[in-house]
Design a protein around this motif. Structure first.
Motif, PDB file in Angstrom:
ATOM      1  N   ARG A   1      -1.952   0.229  -6.934  1.00 17.49           N
ATOM      2  CA  ARG A   1      -1.234   1.506  -6.936  1.00 17.49           C
ATOM      3  C   ARG A   1      -1.461   2.323  -8.196  1.00 17.49           C
ATOM      4  O   ARG A   1      -1.659   3.540  -8.133  1.00 17.49           O
ATOM      5  CB  ARG A   1       0.267   1.258  -6.731  1.00 17.49           C
TER       6      ARG A   1
ATOM      7  N   THR B   1      -5.909  12.979  -0.468  1.00 17.05           N
ATOM      8  CA  THR B   1      -4.568  12.517  -0.077  1.00 17.05           C
ATOM      9  C   THR B   1      -3.568  13.652   0.057  1.00 17.05           C
ATOM     10  O   THR B   1      -2.571  13.519   0.773  1.00 17.05           O
ATOM     11  CB  THR B   1      -4.037  11.474  -1.074  1.00 17.05           C
TER      12      THR B   1
ATOM     13  N   ASN C   1      -5.365   3.793  -8.433  1.00 25.11           N
ATOM     14  CA  ASN C   1      -5.976   4.676  -7.448  1.00 25.11           C
ATOM     15  C   ASN C   1      -6.488   5.966  -8.091  1.00 25.11           C
ATOM     16  O   ASN C   1      -5.815   6.538  -8.952  1.00 25.11           O
ATOM     17  CB  ASN C   1      -4.962   5.030  -6.356  1.00 25.11           C
TER      18      ASN C   1
ATOM     19  N   SER D   1     -11.005   2.578  -2.982  1.00 20.90           N
ATOM     20  CA  SER D   1      -9.600   2.746  -2.607  1.00 20.90           C
ATOM     21  C   SER D   1      -9.418   2.437  -1.127  1.00 20.90           C
ATOM     22  O   SER D   1     -10.367   2.512  -0.329  1.00 20.90           O
ATOM     23  CB  SER D   1      -9.135   4.179  -2.888  1.00 20.90           C
ATOM     24  N   GLU D   2      -8.196   2.109  -0.759  1.00 19.36           N
ATOM     25  CA  GLU D   2      -7.881   1.888   0.655  1.00 19.36           C
ATOM     26  C   GLU D   2      -8.130   3.151   1.474  1.00 19.36           C
ATOM     27  O   GLU D   2      -8.571   3.080   2.624  1.00 19.36           O
ATOM     28  CB  GLU D   2      -6.417   1.463   0.785  1.00 19.36           C
TER      29      GLU D   2
ATOM     30  N   THR E   1      -0.637   9.146  -4.678  1.00 16.71           N
ATOM     31  CA  THR E   1      -0.098   8.579  -3.442  1.00 16.71           C
ATOM     32  C   THR E   1       1.428   8.640  -3.498  1.00 16.71           C
ATOM     33  O   THR E   1       2.010   9.003  -4.521  1.00 16.71           O
ATOM     34  CB  THR E   1      -0.536   7.116  -3.243  1.00 16.71           C
TER      35      THR E   1
ATOM     36  N   SER F   1      -2.406   9.358 -10.196  1.00 13.32           N
ATOM     37  CA  SER F   1      -3.663   8.613 -10.210  1.00 13.32           C
ATOM     38  C   SER F   1      -3.767   7.825 -11.513  1.00 13.32           C
ATOM     39  O   SER F   1      -3.026   8.061 -12.474  1.00 13.32           O
ATOM     40  CB  SER F   1      -4.843   9.576 -10.073  1.00 13.32           C
TER      41      SER F   1
ATOM     42  N   SER G   1       0.820  -1.205   0.000  1.00  8.29           N
ATOM     43  CA  SER G   1       0.000   0.000   0.000  1.00  8.29           C
ATOM     44  C   SER G   1       0.862   1.268   0.000  1.00  8.29           C
ATOM     45  O   SER G   1       2.081   1.208  -0.032  1.00  8.29           O
ATOM     46  CB  SER G   1      -0.919  -0.013   1.219  1.00  8.29           C
TER      47      SER G   1
END
Length: 748
Positions: free
Chosen positions: A502, A563, A505, A537-538, A509, A523, A153
């Motif tokens: 990853r 984020t 997303n 998403s997480e 991130t 993204s 993650s």
């Protein structure tokens, strides 16, 4: 060095090119190349590449910095989604028959499912029901709520996870690093005040000698091989210390250098290759220290200026008899002297290691003995020198940096206290092994797994399955199924929650490499478009659970779905991460401040390295009667070290065959020829393998390049064999020194 039994005289090479070509012309080919070029960090190991400079570019601006491991991971993530009727057509008993590769090949998880107590099938549920169950589960007493996470993650998800857990009053933040490099973190922190690598990629390039210990880099960190090739090309030395001869550490043909390496049959890697007894690394490095003293190669001026406790280290090395050293490690004095001379006469030395060092009951001492050796030669705190643990999963180090640990540093603790406006829990918390023990004793009600495979990654799979079965509710957050989803079942409710990977997303991130470089991941979009697809998403998952638990007190948790806002909090909370607060505007990736030591001033109170004596281990091997009460079976007692295959990443198996070791499938044991002969066996004979935790039947013997008295089997399959003996200072199990009894079954 024993003679090879496989057909490969070099690592890498044409099989790698063939794999790239096969995947490029496959139906996934266009998508694979699209994702390879996506501006995000590699999904595979923590050596790191990609990000804002492009998918194939590393932090030094060098191109062609992808490997077959990247392609394996991307191809796996680009599988089609699991169909809407799959779980209704397959019982949990059916799914438990799958091996790791079979689980992965089921495809991408596309909708949330639950296995309720007494049911034989997972069934689809709504996200609303997921949140209802989560709200109830997380409201159990905080000491009975735990999380487990992997480095799959992002930094942002990691920061949110630990923030939610601590807001809830729990310090039970187990992590996959507890099972691998925790000894490195603990040992280096005590010596240098920093638990990560002090060597950047730029610094490594300036080294003229690398000591690589307990690592199969050609399989697990292939792009490190490019740096070793360049060091050898400029006249530098590479010393390999490993009980097993890995062909790629002898010679490696890198596709990154098609003319000078690939087409010429490979580049020489090892200058010296030592095969010590597993678990004897402290003896090896104390021996090196002793020989450095005897050859007048110790930098006493450096020790006096920049270290404390060095006198005890010198005395310990001087007073340890050579016979004790050589008897413990199995190497000759002459071998150790040659290594010591090579290190002592080099200008700039980097000491690197992987889990062959950490997976022992004295893993912390192993790390400290390496650090001591670096210090007595003045090889720390200068460009081109230092200690460099080689991390596994792509963001495993980032999770530790974000505070996903039971050993939270005081600066982070203070910052989090201010963010949450509450005192943080003072309980020690459970690391990964302590979590299994606590669950086995009935002390865990709720477990939230953010990635990873807690079941299969643990030793003593019998205990792991029983322990997880004592937990009321388990949440598995993942992109694909794994063994834990089908064997690590909760007592009441087991939920599998599908999330974006990853490069899918919907928001940017970040991740952190093992060499402390932070990358920004743009993204993306997912290829999963079927009607049953229902991914989130997480970030959305964690913030929504936290919102339902805490509302807007002390934070507006839903605001944290942005984020960039999370990165602002990280900049204020995590030492060395200040630049992440402006990364959205500048797109400038960075090396974390305070970790790469270019001068011998360290992060300790005095600024000096804190050297500590590392006692030699007393290594014993049980007699046959320990495994065979009647002592009448035909067999041999060996020391087993388990590890990954060449077509594998962590517990995920992409290919069952390991051509470089000559192992045709996962149910093999690699043995030395003399051991095979001594036991009265033959190569390719089927035998049983018994440890103190379990037994595997019908295992094929493969003769290979491994030290006499030692054997190798694949992880995680071999985990069923042994109970967890841990290093008490960090909780990491001894996967690399497992006594086993290999014997001929009665009907064979």
């Amino acid at each position: 060095m024993t003679k090879s039994t496989n057909s490969f005289s070099t690592g890498g090479g044409l099989p790698v090119i063939q794999y790239w070509l096969e995947k490029s012309v496959s139906p996934q080919g266009v998508k694979i190349w699209e994702k390879l070029n996506h501006k995000s960090s590699c999904l595979s190991c923590a050596w790191g590449t990609g990000g804002q400079k492009g998918g194939f570019v590393n932090e030094a601006g060098e191109y062609l910095q992808r490997c077959a491991k990247s392609v394996e991971a991307i191809a796996s993530e680009l599988q089609e989604g699991i169909k809407g009727d799959f779980f209704s057509q397959n019982t949990i008993e059916d799914l438990q028959k799958l091996d790791s590769q079979g689980c992965d090949r089921l495809g991408r998880l596309t909708y949330p499912v639950i296995l309720r107590k007494g049911n034989s099938h997972y069934e689809r549920i709504s996200w609303q029901e997921v949140y209802d169950i989560a709200t109830q589960a997380f409201r159990q007493p905080p000491e009975r709520v735990a999380s487990y996470s992997s480095g799959r993650s992002s930094n942002e998800a990691a920061f949110l996870l630990q923030l939610m857990m601590r807001a809830n009053g729990s310090n039970n933040l187990a992590d996959c690093s507890d099972l691998c490099h925790a000894p490195s973190t603990v040992g280096l922190k005590e010596v240098f005040g920093s638990g990560t690598s002090m060597v950047s990629l730029e610094s490594l390039k300036q080294s003229d000698c690398v000591v690589l210990v307990g690592s199969n880099a050609p399989a697990n960190h292939p792009r490190l091989m490019n740096e070793l090739i360049k060091i050898r090309d400029k006249g530098g030395k590479v010393i390999i210390i490993n009980p097993q001869i890995e062909v790629g550490l002898v010679k490696f043909a890198s596709p990154a250098f098609p003319i000078k390496s690939l087409l010429k049959g490979g580049s020489e890697i090892s200058t010296l290759y030592l095969q010590p007894i597993p678990g004897s690394d402290v003896a090896v490095f104390v021996g090196i220290q002793k020989s450095l003293l005897e050859q007048n190669l110790v930098d006493f001026d450096y020790l006096e200026k920049y270290t404390q406790g060095w006198e005890e280290i010198i005395n310990h090395a001087q007073n340890t008899p050579w016979q004790t050293i050589t008897n413990t490690c199995g190497l000759s004095k002459e071998e150790i002297e040659e290594v010591a001379y090579t290190i002592g006469s080099a200008d700039k030395v980097v000491f690197a290691w992987a889990m062959g060092i950490t997976h022992h009951t004295n893993g912390v001492d192993n790390v400290k003995s390496i650090a001591n050796t670096a210090l007595i030669t003045g090889n720390a705190g200068k460009i081109g020198t230092g200690t460099m643990p080689i991390r596994g999963h792509s963001n495993v180090q980032g999770f530790g940096s974000m505070g996903v640990t039971i050993r939270l540093s005081e600066p982070i603790k203070k910052a989090l206290t201010q963010i949450l406006n509450q005192s943080l829990p003072e309980t020690k918390g459970y690391d990964a092994r302590a979590l299994i023990t606590a669950a086995d004793e009935g002390n865990i009600d709720t477990l939230f797994c953010l990635g990873g495979n807690l079941y299969a990654a643990n030793p003593d799979l019998t205990q792991a399955k029983r322990a997880l079965g004592n937990i009321n509710t388990i949440f598995y957050v993942a992109t694909k199924p794994n063994l834990g989803n089908f064997h690590g079942l909760a007592e009441e409710n087991t939920l599998i929650l599908p999330v974006f990977n990853r490069f899918e997303n919907p928001h940017a991130t970040t991740t952190e490499s093992g060499n402390n470089f932070v990358r920004l991941n743009e993204s993306g979009t997912t290829h999963l478009t079927s009607p049953e697809t229902d991914l989130i998403s997480e970030i959305e998952l964690i913030t929504e659970i936290a919102h339902r638990l805490h509302g807007e007190n002390p934070l507006n948790w839903r605001k944290l779905q942005d984020t960039s806002y999370i990165r602002q909090l990280i900049a204020k909370s995590i030492p060395g991460y200040q630049k992440i607060g402006e990364i959205d505007q500048t797109k400038t990736e960075f090396t974390i401040e305070g970790r790469i030591f270019s001068e011998p001033h360290f992060n300790t109170l005095s600024g000096k390295a804190q050297m500590q004596v590392t006692p030699l281990p007393v290594l014993t091997i049980p007699e046959q009667i320990y495994f065979d009460g009647d002592n009448n079976k035909k067999g041999i007692v060996l020391i087993l070290g388990s590890g990954r295959g060449y077509g594998q990443h962590n517990t995920v198996v992409y290919k069952t065959e390991d051509k470089y070791r000559g192992m045709p499938h996962r149910h093999c044991i690699l043995m030395n020829r003399e051991d095979i002969k001594k036991a009265g066996f033959q190569a390719h004979q089927r035998v049983n393998v018994k440890g103190d935790g379990g037994e595997l039947m019908n295992v094929e013997i493969v003769a290979g390049e491994i030290l006499q008295g030692v054997a190798f089997m694949f992880y995680p399959e071999a985990n069923v064999l042994f109970k967890a003996k841990i290093d008490p200072r960090c909780g990491t199990p001894a996967y690399k020194r497992v006594p086993i009894f290999v014997y001929k079954p009665d009907n064979n």
